[in-house]
Design an enzyme around this catalytic site. Structure first.
Site, PDB file in Angstrom:
ATOM      1  N   LYS A 160       3.978   2.384  -1.330  1.00  0.00           N
ATOM      2  CA  LYS A 160       3.677   1.178  -0.552  1.00  0.00           C
ATOM      3  C   LYS A 160       4.472  -0.033  -1.074  1.00  0.00           C
ATOM      4  CE  LYS A 160       1.131   3.586   2.030  1.00  0.00           C
ATOM      5  NZ  LYS A 160      -0.205   4.081   2.027  1.00  0.00           N
TER       6      LYS A 160
HETATM    7  C1  LIG Z   1      -1.237   5.066   2.625  1.00  0.00           C
HETATM    8  C2  LIG Z   1      -2.166   4.776   3.729  1.00  0.00           C
HETATM    9  C3  LIG Z   1      -3.546   4.837   3.566  1.00  0.00           C
HETATM   10  C4  LIG Z   1      -4.196   5.382   2.326  1.00  0.00           C
HETATM   11  O1  LIG Z   1      -3.915   4.669   1.185  1.00  0.00           O
HETATM   12  P1  LIG Z   1      -4.426   5.243  -0.213  1.00  0.00           P
HETATM   13  O2  LIG Z   1      -4.385   4.049  -1.117  1.00  0.00           O
HETATM   14  O3  LIG Z   1      -3.480   6.322  -0.624  1.00  0.00           O
HETATM   15  O4  LIG Z   1      -5.803   5.755  -0.015  1.00  0.00           O
HETATM   16  C5  LIG Z   1      -4.366   4.463   4.602  1.00  0.00           C
HETATM   17  N1  LIG Z   1      -3.835   4.040   5.772  1.00  0.00           N
HETATM   18  C6  LIG Z   1      -2.523   3.980   5.972  1.00  0.00           C
HETATM   19  C7  LIG Z   1      -2.015   3.483   7.282  1.00  0.00           C
HETATM   20  C8  LIG Z   1      -1.628   4.365   4.971  1.00  0.00           C
HETATM   21  O5  LIG Z   1      -0.317   4.344   5.200  1.00  0.00           O
END
Ligand SMILES: *Cc1c(COP(=O)(O)O)cnc(C)c1O
Length: 383
Positions: free
Chosen positions: A186
């Site tokens: 991210k």
């Molecule tokens: C990565 C992601 C998540 C989950 O995030 P985590 O921190 O890994 O639980 C949820 N929604 C979207 C749209 C994502 O891209």
């Protein structure tokens, strides 16, 4: 042609201060939720301009905590895009509710007021999850109104949200509940981690207790001078706390995030310029008026997507897909049923074409040129 290394889809970068920050935490003798977590919550709240931030283990668990905190009747209908990460749908299921699919606008790849209103007309929703696909900040008040919901029933999946905003207000600044992810790929990576930003003091109190079993006081507070060993549990929470190790990384990362966001914007301009006019290619569309895009993803649309992914991989370019629509997967097909799965035709059509290109701070101009020429070659062969 000389042997070339593969361009990865993503590389996780860490701020120069991260290693020092980690050593300090390890030396401090306190590694789980404690002073670093509290400081990270304050830093992230300041970054967003949000009233309250609760740091948790992941965005997925943040979504589940927020849904549980609403205390909806079991089996309530919760609107969600199908074009989302499976974890966001699982959060609805784990909270004991029923996902109801919302189709997307093919230009922005997020639900529009029209598609939300259409879904809300089929099933009277109790709540809604909205998502900032690829870093495009959705118009939360417009979608809330279209769903016929109060703002206290709308949860934002802001996994792609850091760096995004509308009319100068960051995603999460004014939210009832915005859930962020600090997963390795991210924009604000810690490795693992998440956070909830809320303007609501009551939600803040509830979720804060629920992230650690529902305990009225976490252990750090109990061990502080003057702290007391006694605590109470009023509702069953989750084990979903962030550690001080994660928080220390997060504090270092936040300092360099604005610079990374500028790099992302420059890389996006580079892709736009080099890819413009490529036959068969649909570039990311956006309504940029008043919109600050976070550019978590550079999502193009191509014909014959699966074969193109193979050709790019053979040319040393790794790509990804965001997302396989949830209703096309085995579990959700079973849970939702064929009729519900037939309600999102735009998601079905566009979902076949989506392709995410490498986009991360440190991606070199040379690497970007290689991505562009490999993609142009694959498309030329098909035009
Ligand atoms: C990565 C992601 C998540 C989950 O995030 P985590 O921190 O890994 O639980 C949820 N929604 C979207 C749209 C994502 O891209």
């Amino acid at each position: 042609m000389s042997e070339q290394t593969t361009i990865p889809f993503n590389i996780t970068s860490f701020a120069g201060e991260t290693a020092d920050a980690l050593v300090k935490v390890l030396d401090s003798g306190w590694v789980t939720t404690g002073p670093q977590t509290a400081a990270f919550e304050q830093d992230f709240a300041d970054y967003l301009g949000a009233a309250h931030v609760i740091a948790v283990a992941s965005c997925t668990t943040a979504l589940e905590l927020c849904l549980r905190a609403l205390d909806l009747p079991p089996g309530s209908a919760v609107l969600t895009p199908s074009l989302t990460f499976c974890g966001a749908i699982n959060a609805i299921l784990h909270a004991g509710h029923r996902p109801v699919l919302v189709d997307i606008d093919e230009r922005t790849l997020v639900p529009s007021p029209e598609t939300v209103a259409a879904a809300a007309a089929r099933v009277r929703p109790a709540a809604m999850i909205v998502q900032n696909q690829g870093g495009y900040p959705v118009d939360v008040p417009a979608l809330t109104e279209a769903a016929g919901l109060d703002r206290t029933r709308v949860i934002e999946d802001a996994a792609h949200g850091p760096g995004a905003g509308r009319d100068g207000r960051p995603v999460g600044a004014d939210s009832f509940a915005a859930c962020f992810s600090f997963y390795a790929t991210k924009n604000m990576p810690i490795g693992e981690g998440g956070a909830i930003a809320t303007s609501d003091p009551e939600l803040n109190d509830r979720v804060r207790a629920m992230r650690l079993h529902g305990m009225s006081k976490d252990s750090w507070k109990r061990y502080l001078p003057g702290g007391n060993w006694r605590y109470d549990v009023k509702r069953a929470g989750l084990k979903a706390n962030m550690t001080d190790i994660q928080a220390a990384i997060g504090r270092a990362q936040l300092g360099v995030l604005p610079g990374w966001q500028r790099q992302r914007a420059e890389l996006v301009a580079g892709y736009d310029e080099r890819l413009a006019g490529t036959p068969g290619l649909v570039l990311p569309q956006r309504e940029l008026d008043g919109v600050q895009h976070a550019w978590h993803l550079y999502q193009v649309r191509v014909p014959d997507r699966d074969a193109i992914i193979e050709e790019l991989a053979a040319a040393g370019v790794s790509t990804s897909v965001h997302f396989i629509p949830a209703h096309q997967m085995t579990l959700y097909r079973e849970v939702l049923g064929a009729e519900e799965c037939a309600t999102v035709p735009v998601t079905d059509r566009v979902g076949e074409e989506l392709l995410s290109l490498p986009l991360y701070p440190g991606l070199s101009a040379d690497a970007q040129d290689r991505v562009v020429s490999a993609l142009a070659k694959a498309l030329r062969a098909r035009s």
